[in-house]
Design an enzyme around this catalytic site. Structure first.
Site, PDB file in Angstrom:
ATOM      1  N   SER A   1      20.601  44.876-109.852  1.00  0.00           N
ATOM      2  CA  SER A   1      21.696  44.241-110.579  1.00  0.00           C
ATOM      3  C   SER A   1      21.913  44.871-111.962  1.00  0.00           C
ATOM      4  O   SER A   1      22.141  46.064-112.062  1.00  0.00           O
ATOM      5  CB  SER A   1      21.422  42.737-110.680  1.00  0.00           C
ATOM      6  OG  SER A   1      22.552  42.048-111.141  1.00  0.00           O
TER       7      SER A   1
ATOM      8  N   HIS B   1      25.626  45.481-106.714  1.00  0.00           N
ATOM      9  CA  HIS B   1      26.492  44.458-106.120  1.00  0.00           C
ATOM     10  C   HIS B   1      27.511  43.967-107.149  1.00  0.00           C
ATOM     11  O   HIS B   1      27.337  44.190-108.352  1.00  0.00           O
ATOM     12  CB  HIS B   1      25.655  43.272-105.600  1.00  0.00           C
ATOM     13  CG  HIS B   1      24.896  42.542-106.676  1.00  0.00           C
ATOM     14  ND1 HIS B   1      25.499  41.691-107.568  1.00  0.00           N
ATOM     15  CD2 HIS B   1      23.580  42.565-107.003  1.00  0.00           C
ATOM     16  CE1 HIS B   1      24.612  41.196-108.404  1.00  0.00           C
ATOM     17  NE2 HIS B   1      23.426  41.716-108.083  1.00  0.00           N
TER      18      HIS B   1
END
Length: 231
Positions: free
Chosen positions: A42, A65
Site C-alpha cells: 500500500s 491497489h
C-alpha cells in the site's frame, strides 16, 4: 549522519502520513537506501521508492491497489470520489517520479482484476518488482548496506572535489600582491596591477579627516608612485 538505511516490513497505513514520510526522505541531501523485507504494501510503495536506491528481498512482496477510506462512512457523492481521485493522483505522481515505472503501467497494476480474490490490484514478489521498474534491485540486508556505503563514498568524493575547487579559488585570492603606501596620518593598502599602477583596496588611518579625501577611496587607481613613498 552520512546516510539513511530504511528497512520496510509493513502492511501500509495512513496515506497522508505515508506520503509525508516519502517526501521527507526524497528531499534529503544525504544518500538513502531502502530494502523491503517481508512486505511493503500500500502506502509503503512510495516510501520504498523515495530513497536514492531501493532493494527488495527475493521473497518479499509489495501490493499495489487503489486508495480506500478506512474507518469512515463513504458517502456516495461526487465530491467524495473527486477527493479520492486527487489523493490517488498524488501517490501515482510520486511513484513514477521516483522509480522507472510509467504512469500507464502503474495504473494498470493498481486497477488489475482477477489477481486478488477480495480486492483489485497487484501483488509483486521480489524479482517482479524489479522487472516492473518499481524497485532497483533484488538483494539482502548486506547488499543494502554495501550500496549505502558506495553512495556515501561517492558523495564524499563529490564534496571533496567541490572543496578543492573552493580551495583553488581561495589560493588565487591569496596571490594578490598588496603594497602599503603612506597617506596622510595612515596608509593605503594598494593592489598592484600589471601596468604598474595600483588599485586602492583599503585606507587605514586613525585620522577621520583622511577618510574625507575622495582620492583615497577604495577602488580608485593610483599611478606614478614608488614603493615606500607617500602619495
Amino acid at each position: 549522519m552520512e546516510g539513511l538505511l530504511l528497512l520496510l516490513n509493513t502492511v501500509g497505513g495512513d496515506v497522508e502520513a505515508g506520503l509525508a514520510i516519502a517526501e521527507l526522505i526524497a528531499g534529503m541531501s544525504k544518500p538513502s537506501v531502502s530494502i523491503v523485507l517481508g512486505g511493503g504494501h500500500s502506502i509503503a510503495v512510495p516510501i520504498a521508492v523515495s530513497c536514492t536506491y531501493s532493494l527488495i528481498a527475493s521473497t518479499a512482496t509489495m501490493t499495489i491497489h487503489p486508495l480506500r477510506l478506512t474507518g469512515m462512512v463513504v458517502v456516495g457523492t461526487q465530491q467524495t470520489y473527486e477527493y479520492l481521485d486527487r489523493m490517488q493522483d498524488r501517490v501515482i505522481k510520486f511513484v513514477i517520479e521516483h522509480s522507472k515505472m510509467t504512469e500507464e503501467g502503474f495504473r494498470e497494476m493498481m486497477f488489475r482484476t482477477g489477481e486478488l480474490m477480495r480486492d483489485i490490484g497487484t501483488v509483486l514478489v521480489g524479482e517482479d518488482a524489479v522487472k516492473s521498474g518499481l524497485i532497483d534491485e533484488v538483494g539482502s540486508l548486506s547488499s543494502a548496506i554495501r550500496k549505502l556505503d558506495e553512495l556515501i563514498a561517492k558523495k564524499k568524493e563529490e564534496s571533496k572535489g567541490k572543496g578543492e575547487v573552493m580551495k583553488s579559488e581561495a589560493d588565487e585570492v591569496k596571490e594578490v600582491e598588496l603594497i602599503y603606501l603612506k597617506a596622510g596620518s595612515g596608509c593605503l593598502a594598494v593592489e598592484m596591477m600589471k601596468d604598474g599602477s595600483g588599485k586602492i583596496v583599503n585606507l587605514i588611518s586613525s585620522d577621520p579627516n583622511d577618510y574625507m579625501n575622495p582620492s583615497w577611496a577604495p577602488g580608485n587607481v593610483v599611478k606614478g608612485f614608488q614603493v615606500g613613498n607617500g602619495i
